[in-house]
Design a protein around this motif. Structure first.
Motif, PDB file in Angstrom:
ATOM      1  N   MET A  74      20.436  33.879  17.239  1.00 36.81           N
ATOM      2  CA  MET A  74      20.873  32.624  17.197  1.00 36.81           C
ATOM      3  C   MET A  74      20.808  31.927  16.104  1.00 36.81           C
ATOM      4  O   MET A  74      19.873  31.859  15.016  1.00 36.81           O
ATOM      5  CB  MET A  74      19.858  31.746  18.334  1.00 36.81           C
ATOM      6  N   GLU A  75      22.086  31.609  15.716  1.00 39.07           N
ATOM      7  CA  GLU A  75      22.030  30.782  14.322  1.00 39.07           C
ATOM      8  C   GLU A  75      22.011  29.149  14.704  1.00 39.07           C
ATOM      9  O   GLU A  75      22.769  28.650  15.327  1.00 39.07           O
ATOM     10  CB  GLU A  75      23.357  31.169  13.549  1.00 39.07           C
ATOM     11  N   VAL A  76      21.290  28.684  13.739  1.00 43.16           N
ATOM     12  CA  VAL A  76      21.287  26.998  14.013  1.00 43.16           C
ATOM     13  C   VAL A  76      21.443  26.429  12.733  1.00 43.16           C
ATOM     14  O   VAL A  76      21.044  26.610  11.769  1.00 43.16           O
ATOM     15  CB  VAL A  76      19.962  26.467  14.474  1.00 43.16           C
ATOM     16  N   THR A  77      22.678  25.549  12.676  1.00 43.07           N
ATOM     17  CA  THR A  77      22.938  24.970  11.269  1.00 43.07           C
ATOM     18  C   THR A  77      22.626  23.560  11.423  1.00 43.07           C
ATOM     19  O   THR A  77      23.001  22.764  12.142  1.00 43.07           O
ATOM     20  CB  THR A  77      24.425  25.161  11.161  1.00 43.07           C
ATOM     21  N   PRO A  78      22.057  23.015  10.258  1.00 46.37           N
ATOM     22  CA  PRO A  78      21.713  21.294  10.470  1.00 46.37           C
ATOM     23  C   PRO A  78      22.948  20.690  10.231  1.00 46.37           C
ATOM     24  O   PRO A  78      23.959  21.179   9.560  1.00 46.37           O
ATOM     25  CB  PRO A  78      20.757  21.428   9.090  1.00 46.37           C
ATOM     26  N   ILE A  79      23.028  19.644  10.847  1.00 48.38           N
ATOM     27  CA  ILE A  79      24.081  18.608  10.990  1.00 48.38           C
ATOM     28  C   ILE A  79      23.985  17.579   9.996  1.00 48.38           C
ATOM     29  O   ILE A  79      25.026  16.879   9.776  1.00 48.38           O
ATOM     30  CB  ILE A  79      24.396  17.980  12.349  1.00 48.38           C
ATOM     31  N   GLY A  80      22.776  17.372   9.284  1.00 47.92           N
ATOM     32  CA  GLY A  80      22.626  16.288   8.336  1.00 47.92           C
ATOM     33  C   GLY A  80      21.112  16.371   7.946  1.00 47.92           C
ATOM     34  O   GLY A  80      20.410  17.510   8.082  1.00 47.92           O
ATOM     35  N   VAL A  81      20.799  15.554   7.045  1.00 48.62           N
ATOM     36  CA  VAL A  81      19.420  15.420   6.530  1.00 48.62           C
ATOM     37  C   VAL A  81      18.708  13.855   6.782  1.00 48.62           C
ATOM     38  O   VAL A  81      19.605  12.818   6.632  1.00 48.62           O
ATOM     39  CB  VAL A  81      19.384  15.586   5.010  1.00 48.62           C
ATOM     40  N   PHE A  82      17.364  13.832   7.148  1.00 47.38           N
ATOM     41  CA  PHE A  82      16.914  12.445   7.245  1.00 47.38           C
ATOM     42  C   PHE A  82      16.293  12.288   5.685  1.00 47.38           C
ATOM     43  O   PHE A  82      15.493  12.889   5.157  1.00 47.38           O
ATOM     44  CB  PHE A  82      15.725  12.816   8.285  1.00 47.38           C
ATOM     45  N   TYR A  83      16.224  10.958   5.477  1.00 52.08           N
ATOM     46  CA  TYR A  83      15.983  10.556   4.166  1.00 52.08           C
ATOM     47  C   TYR A  83      14.812   9.179   4.642  1.00 52.08           C
ATOM     48  O   TYR A  83      15.505   8.241   5.264  1.00 52.08           O
ATOM     49  CB  TYR A  83      17.005  10.086   3.149  1.00 52.08           C
ATOM     50  N   GLY A  84      13.735   9.311   4.242  1.00 52.83           N
ATOM     51  CA  GLY A  84      12.727   8.175   4.164  1.00 52.83           C
ATOM     52  C   GLY A  84      11.708   8.213   3.160  1.00 52.83           C
ATOM     53  O   GLY A  84      11.922   8.905   2.195  1.00 52.83           O
ATOM     54  N   ASP A  85      10.777   7.253   3.015  1.00 51.14           N
ATOM     55  CA  ASP A  85       9.771   7.001   2.044  1.00 51.14           C
ATOM     56  C   ASP A  85       8.577   8.039   2.287  1.00 51.14           C
ATOM     57  O   ASP A  85       8.096   8.314   1.344  1.00 51.14           O
ATOM     58  CB  ASP A  85       9.121   5.512   2.284  1.00 51.14           C
ATOM     59  N   ALA A  86       8.473   8.794   3.360  1.00 55.93           N
ATOM     60  CA  ALA A  86       7.369   9.852   3.713  1.00 55.93           C
ATOM     61  C   ALA A  86       7.524  11.038   3.006  1.00 55.93           C
ATOM     62  O   ALA A  86       8.405  11.724   3.425  1.00 55.93           O
ATOM     63  CB  ALA A  86       7.163   9.736   5.017  1.00 55.93           C
ATOM     64  N   VAL A  87       7.097  11.385   1.921  1.00 56.72           N
ATOM     65  CA  VAL A  87       7.265  12.434   1.015  1.00 56.72           C
ATOM     66  C   VAL A  87       6.253  13.810   1.392  1.00 56.72           C
ATOM     67  O   VAL A  87       6.605  14.788   1.552  1.00 56.72           O
ATOM     68  CB  VAL A  87       7.356  12.280  -0.482  1.00 56.72           C
ATOM     69  N   TYR A  88       5.146  13.325   1.457  1.00 54.50           N
ATOM     70  CA  TYR A  88       4.114  14.316   1.807  1.00 54.50           C
ATOM     71  C   TYR A  88       3.642  14.299   3.579  1.00 54.50           C
ATOM     72  O   TYR A  88       3.830  13.016   3.959  1.00 54.50           O
ATOM     73  CB  TYR A  88       2.877  13.923   1.176  1.00 54.50           C
ATOM     74  N   LYS A  89       3.098  15.271   3.803  1.00 55.37           N
ATOM     75  CA  LYS A  89       2.813  15.151   5.460  1.00 55.37           C
ATOM     76  C   LYS A  89       1.763  14.044   5.753  1.00 55.37           C
ATOM     77  O   LYS A  89       1.897  13.623   6.886  1.00 55.37           O
ATOM     78  CB  LYS A  89       2.164  16.653   5.736  1.00 55.37           C
ATOM     79  N   TYR A  90       0.867  13.611   4.926  1.00 61.29           N
ATOM     80  CA  TYR A  90       0.002  12.446   5.224  1.00 61.29           C
ATOM     81  C   TYR A  90       0.577  11.240   5.120  1.00 61.29           C
ATOM     82  O   TYR A  90      -0.040  10.198   5.487  1.00 61.29           O
ATOM     83  CB  TYR A  90      -1.118  12.833   4.297  1.00 61.29           C
ATOM     84  N   ASP A  91       1.901  11.162   4.742  1.00 61.81           N
ATOM     85  CA  ASP A  91       2.648   9.977   4.694  1.00 61.81           C
ATOM     86  C   ASP A  91       3.208   9.496   5.810  1.00 61.81           C
ATOM     87  O   ASP A  91       3.334   8.421   6.150  1.00 61.81           O
ATOM     88  CB  ASP A  91       3.622   9.940   3.622  1.00 61.81           C
ATOM     89  N   ALA A  92       3.535  10.436   6.754  1.00 62.53           N
ATOM     90  CA  ALA A  92       4.257  10.177   7.833  1.00 62.53           C
ATOM     91  C   ALA A  92       3.260   9.701   9.218  1.00 62.53           C
ATOM     92  O   ALA A  92       2.273  10.188   9.284  1.00 62.53           O
ATOM     93  CB  ALA A  92       4.990  11.402   8.488  1.00 62.53           C
ATOM     94  N   PRO A  93       3.703   8.868   9.896  1.00 64.52           N
ATOM     95  CA  PRO A  93       2.815   8.531  11.172  1.00 64.52           C
ATOM     96  C   PRO A  93       2.831   9.799  12.180  1.00 64.52           C
ATOM     97  O   PRO A  93       3.820  10.439  12.141  1.00 64.52           O
ATOM     98  CB  PRO A  93       3.364   7.295  11.630  1.00 64.52           C
TER      99      PRO A  93
END
Length: 271
Positions: free
Chosen positions: A1-20
């Motif tokens: 199975m091949e999966v191709t991203p349709i886009g990219v998310f951009y936000g302020d959370a850069v590191y894992k501990y930044d994201a809720p």
């Protein structure tokens, strides 16, 4: 199975501990999804703007490997770990995530969202509308998660902390108040909210105070266990005076930010 991203998310959370840990629990984590051009996605987005929420299927692009069990932020009573399939752990056999975010608006191939728990640069695999009639089961049992109900701490901040955080936000992409909300607002039944094994955190249980590290800054706070509340007092630099005065290598490229921060708040007596 091949999966191709349709886009990219951009936000302020850069590191894992930044994201809720769960986006809906922490409003104020906006971002945008930019879909790839040349795929007729403009037509695929037709009629989506009438939905308040959307499901975002994405890739955990910064994780390697998986684990059969995981230690959730708030484990169930009497347990330290749960099975991965009974959790929202990002370390899965296939690194696929699912998040229900609030859709704010659509402009061309860009979707503006809020209450997002994705990291900056996350590959987006698919988007689907959230339909309450089909997707919401408010009376469904939630297993061990039901034992977490009520273990939420209130986070407040002093005028000094608010002023310092506002200055840092104006001069960088950092939001220390949001980070503190993510890290300190949800407790742990077995080891309480200040479980230092998961955070860069030190706590004085006698004085009821603590220091939470955010990158090269330090957040000083006090807490009241009976009231389940945390007061954010002030922010200090993680660099020593000698570090900032010396010409040593600026590993994180932020020493000028810290120098200006200290100069600003030393003059007001806030550090």
């Amino acid at each position: 199975m091949e999966v191709t991203p349709i886009g990219v998310f951009y936000g302020d959370a850069v590191y894992k501990y930044d994201a809720p840990r769960q986006g809906r629990l922490f409003a104020g984590h906006p971002g945008r999804i930019e879909l790839k051009p040349g795929n007729n996605f403009e037509t695929a987005l037709r009629d989506l703007e009438g939905f308040e929420r959307i499901w975002v299927i994405f890739q955990f692009h910064e994780n390697e490997g998986w684990r059969p069990t995981t230690r959730p932020p708030v484990p169930p009573k009497g347990k330290d770990r749960v099975g991965t399939f009974a959790s929202r752990s990002p370390y899965r056999p296939n690194p696929i995530g699912l998040s229900c975010v609030r859709l704010l608006k659509i402009e061309g191939l860009t979707l503006y969202v809020d209450e997002a728990d994705l990291l900056n640069g996350t590959p987006v695999l698919d988007i689907k509308p959230y339909i309450p009639m089909a997707d919401a089961f408010p009376d469904a049992k939630a297993g061990w998660v039901e034992e977490q109900v009520g273990d939420v701490w209130a986070i407040e901040m002093s005028e000094e902390f608010a002023a310092q955080n506002r200055w840092i936000a104006e001069h960088s992409a950092f939001d220390l108040e949001s980070f503190a909300q993510v890290q300190l607002s949800r407790g742990n039944f077995s080891k309480d909210v200040f479980d230092s094994s998961r955070r860069r955190l030190t706590v004085d249980e006698v004085a009821k105070t603590g220091v939470l590290a955010y990158r090269t800054f330090r957040i000083h706070f006090s807490y009241d266990e009976s009231a389940r509340s945390v007061l954010l007092h002030r922010i200090t630099s993680g660099y020593s005076a000698e570090d900032l005065k010396s010409g040593a290598k600026d590993k994180y490229g932020d020493k000028d930010l810290h120098r200006n921060f200290q100069a600003t708040f030393e003059s007001t007596g806030s550090t």
